[in-house]
Every structure is written in structure tokens, then in C-alpha cells.
Design an enzyme around this catalytic site. Structure first.
Site, PDB file in Angstrom:
ATOM      1  N   THR A  76      27.627   1.585  56.904  1.00 51.72           N
ATOM      2  CA  THR A  76      28.439   0.427  56.573  1.00 51.72           C
ATOM      3  C   THR A  76      29.804   0.754  56.050  1.00 51.72           C
ATOM      4  O   THR A  76      30.674   0.128  56.236  1.00 51.72           O
ATOM      5  CB  THR A  76      27.865  -0.304  55.479  1.00 51.72           C
ATOM      6  OG1 THR A  76      26.765  -0.977  55.863  1.00 51.72           O
ATOM      7  CG2 THR A  76      28.744  -1.494  54.717  1.00 51.72           C
ATOM      8  N   ASP A 148      24.430   2.531  62.977  1.00 52.94           N
ATOM      9  CA  ASP A 148      23.785   2.107  61.863  1.00 52.94           C
ATOM     10  C   ASP A 148      22.601   2.899  61.508  1.00 52.94           C
ATOM     11  O   ASP A 148      21.765   3.083  62.615  1.00 52.94           O
ATOM     12  CB  ASP A 148      23.401   0.589  62.007  1.00 52.94           C
ATOM     13  CG  ASP A 148      22.874  -0.084  60.800  1.00 52.94           C
ATOM     14  OD1 ASP A 148      21.723   0.309  60.241  1.00 52.94           O
ATOM     15  OD2 ASP A 148      23.316  -1.486  60.798  1.00 52.94           O
ATOM     16  N   SER A 149      22.270   3.247  60.188  1.00 54.63           N
ATOM     17  CA  SER A 149      21.380   4.496  60.183  1.00 54.63           C
ATOM     18  C   SER A 149      19.795   3.844  60.435  1.00 54.63           C
ATOM     19  O   SER A 149      18.778   4.350  60.626  1.00 54.63           O
ATOM     20  CB  SER A 149      21.242   4.600  58.524  1.00 54.63           C
ATOM     21  OG  SER A 149      20.692   3.653  57.780  1.00 54.63           O
ATOM     22  N   SER A 150      19.603   2.495  60.490  1.00 51.70           N
ATOM     23  CA  SER A 150      18.495   2.043  60.977  1.00 51.70           C
ATOM     24  C   SER A 150      18.151   2.497  62.288  1.00 51.70           C
ATOM     25  O   SER A 150      16.988   2.392  62.808  1.00 51.70           O
ATOM     26  CB  SER A 150      18.454   0.375  60.868  1.00 51.70           C
ATOM     27  OG  SER A 150      18.684   0.061  59.698  1.00 51.70           O
ATOM     28  N   THR A 180      23.176   3.445  54.436  1.00 51.61           N
ATOM     29  CA  THR A 180      22.192   3.543  53.273  1.00 51.61           C
ATOM     30  C   THR A 180      20.788   3.279  53.665  1.00 51.61           C
ATOM     31  O   THR A 180      19.731   3.684  52.723  1.00 51.61           O
ATOM     32  CB  THR A 180      22.598   2.432  52.110  1.00 51.61           C
ATOM     33  OG1 THR A 180      22.695   1.228  52.641  1.00 51.61           O
ATOM     34  CG2 THR A 180      24.038   2.671  51.642  1.00 51.61           C
ATOM     35  N   ASP A 181      20.689   2.484  54.444  1.00 48.43           N
ATOM     36  CA  ASP A 181      19.139   2.133  54.998  1.00 48.43           C
ATOM     37  C   ASP A 181      18.216   3.196  55.248  1.00 48.43           C
ATOM     38  O   ASP A 181      17.046   3.155  54.666  1.00 48.43           O
ATOM     39  CB  ASP A 181      18.981   1.436  56.178  1.00 48.43           C
ATOM     40  CG  ASP A 181      19.737  -0.165  55.980  1.00 48.43           C
ATOM     41  OD1 ASP A 181      19.946  -0.447  55.023  1.00 48.43           O
ATOM     42  OD2 ASP A 181      20.052  -0.928  56.790  1.00 48.43           O
TER      43      ASP A 181
HETATM   44  N1  ASN Z   1      22.766  -1.241  57.918  1.00 50.23           N
HETATM   45  C1  ASN Z   1      23.420  -0.232  56.939  1.00 50.23           C
HETATM   46  C2  ASN Z   1      23.308   1.282  57.195  1.00 50.23           C
HETATM   47  O1  ASN Z   1      22.202   1.720  56.970  1.00 50.23           O
HETATM   48  C3  ASN Z   1      23.479  -0.441  55.718  1.00 50.23           C
HETATM   49  C4  ASN Z   1      24.605   0.273  54.767  1.00 50.23           C
HETATM   50  O2  ASN Z   1      24.837   1.418  55.109  1.00 50.23           O
HETATM   51  N2  ASN Z   1      24.848  -0.091  53.507  1.00 50.23           N
HETATM   52  O3  ASN Z   1      23.788   2.019  58.454  1.00 50.23           O
END
Ligand code: ASN
Length: 624
Positions: A76, A148-150, A180-181
């Protein structure tokens, strides 16, 4: 500020491509991504060197530069809104950061000819002066694609690890920008991959993109850069919302707040408030003389299974089937599972018997796995390994790291899973409640043994205290005992033979030491592995005053000891041993207690007309 250089990442990429001898670094068909820059290869790198800048113009004083590599994997922090949803925006991060004065001092860069000095000027920025006259110069390595870390996979962990290894000697520290994910997984995985680490690696990201007016990205990136550039914290860490956590201890707990992470079983490594406070006691250190290396290999035949009431055997069978090699079972409470489900336990046992390593981790956010309940013991019996207070993320990543070590036997892999490799679990939770000590002595021992963390230090202290305290008791050294006490140690701890310092002092007849120990709460009832109490020891070595003192403090013989005393009394009487008899009398034994052949010490004293003995045996002993 002087003229702003707004070069794009694609410029940097083309430069890197030109320097690279290995041709295309485009993303290939599978899900692996590559770092597009390949700087350093075939060039003479200047990054990571300290420039001493003297007389570079009025605005710039002599200062030291430290170099940080920022690996931007996505998340993000660098996303923008497209068609109503957030997506990573390629080729934008460096350009936008250069416009923010808190992230780049173009004036300094121009005056000190920064861009001439460092390779890859297009992606190199410099922070304003830090308090201690330092400049943090940082170079951003953008991955392509940004993710996106997902969407991240274990291969991506390996890519990051390899890049850290590749540029390890050129930089003083590393920041990894990440979504963050799955950040807790990546930080756990990297912590295991990075062996003998000596420099900080800090993952960070944000909940709101850095480009938005109100965001957490700027603070997170700034904090991570400041710590990576200024502190020798040789760990893979996660920095978020003013806290620095150990990477393999953290977990994402909130998707809607800036306080998105926590480290449930270990305090933060640093608190960033008005000052940056590093909790050095908690920092893990490499206890090694080996060089840094990264093992990017991962075993993907691992999985997580969360237990729930009513889980079917079919689900468990399906989950455990080949090619699964390692699993984390998320159990209830302190590591419990139903012990009235032989079907389920049998499947777990079958899996561990065929060599699947299954870790028992708790579903609770906080706490540890321990064998308190029968429902926990059944899992030990089924061959599961207690994961103590490891997070499921850390346990899973540890499994994929350990299982990738194909040269190791199954037993060695299991042994590694039980070991505390990178501070991912508490060494000794029982010891952790004791306060950290400042003892020079223990510190010296800890240094000699290359102790890595607070828990280990406490474990060593607790292991050393009993023999040390017993040795001090033996020579009657109250000062030494006081010093041990001041370290936060419990003077009631017993040694390998179950002997407490009070046992030893009682043997030696050190009355003052006995008094001191009793004053510190030492127990008069403690029995060593031979069944002896301090009272028995004092009696045996005939220290009358110590026997008296112990008796005053409540020491007594057991009913059995008193019953069996008749034989001892009789033989002491037979040999005319008055002092020996007196010890038993002081210990509270009735002199008319019969021996094995019903004879008593009193009858023998009478028969031999030993008046002195008769007098002694007729007296009620005084303790005062
Ligand atoms: N979906 C985002 C990720 O993990 C969430 C984030 O970074 N806050 O890439």
C-alpha cells in the site's frame, strides 16, 4: 532547494540493464519476480562507504554518510487509486519521494556532488542531517512488478534474501518496503534465511499510501531508515507505527488502524517517541564467527491447520496427505486438542510416524504451549513438537526453511525445530518473569558464551545461580550471596542434586550464612535428592547452633525419621557418643524411641549407669 532531479525508475532500470551482463530481468511466466536493477555487477560500487566531507560550502559541515538499501517490493505504501481500488504504481516511488524535503535534501546532494560519488544517482536520495551529524544516503531498488503482498510467494522471500546477500557489503543497513498483509510471513522467513546476520534488515509499509495527504507511510519509512542507518541491530525486524519488532515475533492484528502489528510474546526492540529508545536487552545477536549468508531455499510442502470443535477426520486426513512434509497445528489454549478423539489423534500419529514434522502452536494471540493438560499431552504422545510461544507464521516459515535443508536427517530437522534459532521463541519462559540483572559476573559469562538475548541471559543466570550460591555458602561468603541476590536470583534454587545453599551452609556450620539465607526466604523443609533436609545435614555434621537455629525456624524431622531414630540413638548410646545423642535430642527425637530390637538409648544408659548420658536424655532441649 536547488533544482530537483526527477528521474524515473525506468531510467534507473535502463542504467541497471546496461550494467548488467545477464540480459533480461523481466518477470517470467511463473510467479517469480526479479529485481530489475543489477547494480554493482561489473562496476566499482561506492555505496556503503563513508565520505568525510570537509569544506563543501557553508551549508554543509563535515559529516559522515551511512548507506541504506531500500528494497521496494510493493504494498500500500506506494499504491495509487485506479478505478476505485488501490494498486501498486510502478516507476513512481523515487520520483515522488524526491519531492518531499524530509526525504531528500537536494541542496546537500548538489553541494557535495552526491550524484557523482554514488552509483545509480537516479535512485539515490539523502535525508536531512540527523542529530548526530550523520547523513543517511539511501538507494531504492524497485522490484518489477511491484506486488500487493497477498500475491507474494516463498520464491519472493528468496529473491529479497538474495538481494540482501548480493548488496550486503555495500550497505550499512536494509529497509524492505512490503505490503502489510503478509509482512509477518516475509519477515519471519527472512529471519531464518539470513544466517549470521550482522546488519539491520527492517521491513515496513503502510496502511495508507504515502502519496495521500494523511498517511502512515512517511512516518514508517522515516523510522525504518533512521533505525537501519543509525543502530547496529543485527536482526530482521518489522517497523510499524513507532515500534520496532522482531520480525519473526510479529503478526498483523488490525486492517483498519495504523497500529496494524503487534508482537504478542516479546516486547518491542525499539520505541520511537521523542527519542529513539532501543531496548538493547531484547536485541538478538549473532553468536557466531561465521560470515553472513542467505539460504533462499524453501520447502513449500508445509501447511497450517487450525483446530476447531467438530473438525472431521476426513479434513485432517486430506490435509496431512503426501507430499506434506511439515505442518503447524493451531491448537486451543496452551496447546490442547480433544483427547476424546482417538480417530483424529491416530491420524496425527500416523503422519508423525511417517516423518511429517508437526508443530503445536496455540491459536491464542498470546501465551505458550505447555503440557498443563491431558488434552495437551495427547499431542506430545502423537509426536507433535511444542512450538512454545512461536507465532504460527514463524513456525510455518521455520518449517519451510528447515525442511529445505535436504542434507539433514529427519532427527536433525526436528532438533532444529525445537531450537531457538533466531529468537523466534522464548528460551525459558519460567525464567522470563525474573528481572534482568546488571551483574558484571553473569554479563562476563554471557559475553564469553556469546549469549544472544535477554531470555538466554536469564536462563544462563538461573542455571549458574545454584552452584554459585552453593559455592558461596560453602566458604561462608555472605557478600557473594548478597551479590547473587541482587542479580535478581532466587537463593532457594537448588543444584543438580537438589541441594540448596541452605543445605550447604548447614553442612559447613556457617551460622551467619544460615541466618542470612533464612532471612531471604530459604526453606528449612527442602529435601535434596538423598532425602536430606538442612536440619539432617546440620545434625550429621554436629553443628549444634545451626541445629538450634533451624529448629527455631520450624525445621523438624518427619514422622518416619523420628520412628527410625531409635536405632541410631541406641547405637550412639552404645558407643557413648553424647554429642551425637544431643543432636537427635535437639532435633526433637524422643529418647525412649525403641530401636529395631526394641532396645532404647535410655535403657542402655541406665544399664550402664552412665549418669551423664542419663541426664542428657532426660532433659528437654532448649533452642533459644
Ligand atoms: N493489501 C496490501 C498489501 O499487503 C495491504 C497493505 O499494504 N496495507 O500489499
Amino acid at each position: 532547494m536547488a533544482e530537483m532531479k526527477s528521474t524515473s525508475v525506468s531510467d534507473m532500470t535502463s542504467l541497471a540493464r546496461a550494467l548488467s551482463s545477464s540480459g533480461s530481468h523481466e518477470r517470467d511466466q511463473n510467479d517469480e519476480f526479479h529485481s530489475q536493477t543489477n547494480f554493482g555487477r561489473g562496476s566499482v560500487p561506492h555505496l556503503g562507504r563513508k565520505r568525510k566531507l570537509m569544506g563543501c560550502g557553508n551549508a554543509v559541515h563535515s559529516c559522515e554518510e551511512v548507506c541504506v538499501l531500500v528494497i521496494n517490493t510493493g504494498g500500500t505504501i506506494g499504491m495509487t487509486l485506479k478505478d476505485g481500488v488501490l494498486e501498486p504504481e510502478p516507476n513512481a516511488f523515487v520520483k515522488n519521494l524526491k519531492k518531499l524535503i524530509m526525504f531528500h535534501d537536494e541542496d546537500y546532494a548538489q553541494k557535495t556532488k552526491l550524484y557523482d560519488y554514488y552509483d545509480f544517482p537516479e535512485s539515490t536520495l539523502v535525508l536531512p542531517m540527523c542529530k548526530d551529524n550523520k547523513r543517511i544516503v539511501y538507494t531504492i531498488l524497485d522490484y518489477n512488478p511491484l506486488l500487493d503482498s497477498s500475491n507474494m510467494t516463498p520464491k519472493d522471500w528468496g529473491t529479497i534474501g538474495k538481494d540482501i546477500e548480493k548488496y550486503y557489503e555495500k550497505y550499512d543497513g536494509f529497509v524492505v518496503l512490503h505490503g502489510t498483509d503478509t509482512m509477518a510471513y516475509t519477515s519471519s522467513a527472512l529471519s531464518f534465511m539470513c544466517e549470521h546476520q550482522g546488519k539491520p534488515v527492517i521491513l515496513t509499509g503502510s496502511q495508507v499510501p504515502i502519496y495521500e495527504m494523511r498517511n502512515d507511510g512517511r512516518g514508517n519509512l522515516m523510522g525504518a531508515l533512521m533505525i537501519a542507518g543509525q543502530f547496529y541491530i543485527p536482526e530482521v525486524c518489522l517497523y510499524f507505527n513507532n515500534k520496532l519488532y522482531r520480525g519473526n515475533r510479529s503478526t498483523k492484528v488490525d486492517s483498519g488502524r495504523f497500529h496494524a502489528f503487534c508482537s504478542p510474546n516479546l516486547g518491542p526492540l525499539a520505541d520511537v517517541e521523542v527519542d529513539i529508545k532501543i531496548n538493547w536487552d531484547t536485541v538478538w545477536r549473532p553468536n557466531t564467527t561465521e560470515r553472513f549468508r542467505v539460504r533462499p531455499e524453501v520447502n513449500r510442502n508445509v501447511g497450517l491447520l487450525r483446530l476447531f470443535p467438530g473438525i472431521t477426520t476426513q479434513t485432517v486426513i486430506a490435509f496431512l496427505q503426501s507430499p506434506l512434509e511439515g505442518a503447524v497445528l493451531e491448537t486451543y489454549g496452551s496447546g490442547n486438542a480433544p483427547d476424546n478423539r482417538p480417530d483424529l489423534l491416530a491420524e496425527l500419529k500416523k503422519a508423525t510416524d511417517r516423518g511429517v514434522i508437526i508443530m503445536n502452536c496455540t491459536q491464542c494471540l498470546r501465551g505458550t504451549v505447555n503440557p498443563t493438560y491431558a488434552t495437551g499431552k495427547v499431542l506430545m504422545d502423537a509426536g507433535l513438537i511444542p512450538g512454545r510461544d512461536m507465532t504460527p507464521e514463524a513456525a510455518l516459515c521455520k518449517l519451510s526453511y528447515v525442511l529445505a535443508r535436504t542434507e539433514l536427517s529427519l532427527e536433525d530437522k526436528k532438533k532444529m525445530m525445537k531450537q531457538n534459532l533466531r529468537g523466534e521463541m522464548s528460551a525459558d519462559l519460567a525464567g522470563a518473569k525474573l528481572s534482568m540483572s546488571d551483574s558484571r559476573f553473569i554479563q562476563v559469562i554471557a559475553n564469553t558464551l556469546s549469549i544472544s538475548c535477554k531470555e538466554e541471559l536469564e536462563a544462563i543466570r538461573d542455571a549458574l545461580t545454584p552452584p554459585l550460591a552453593c559455592a558461596a555458602s560453602k566458604i561462608g561468603d555472605i557478600d557473594a550471596l548478597k551479590a547473587i541476590r541482587e542479580m535478581g536470583s532466587d537463593l532457594s534454587l537448588v543444584d543438580y542434586d537438589g541441594r540448596s545453599p541452605l543445605h550447604v551452609a548447614a553442612c559447613e556450620g556457617h551460622l551467619e550464612v544460615v541466618k542470612y539465607l533464612l532471612g531471604q526466604g530459604a526453606s528449612v523443609h527442602a529435601r535434596d535428592r538423598f532425602g536430606n533436609t538442612p536440619l539432617r545435614n546440620a545434625m550429621h555434621f554436629r553443628h549444634k547452633e545451626v541445629v538450634r537455629l533451624l529448629r527455631r525456624t520450624g525445621a523438624h524431622l518427619s514422622t518416619d525419621e523420628r520412628k527410625e531414630a531409635g536405632t541410631d540413638l541406641y547405637s550412639l548410646a552404645a558407643s557413648g557418643d553424647l554429642v551425637g545423642l544431643e543432636m537427635w535430642m535437639l532435633a526433637g527425637v524422643d529418647p525412649s524411641t525403641p530401636g529395631y530390637d526394641s532396645q532404647t538409648a535410655i535403657s542402655l544408659a541406665k544399664a550402664t549407669e552412665n549418669l551423664e548420658m542419663m541426664k542428657l536424655l532426660s532433659q528437654i532441649p532448649e533452642f533459644e
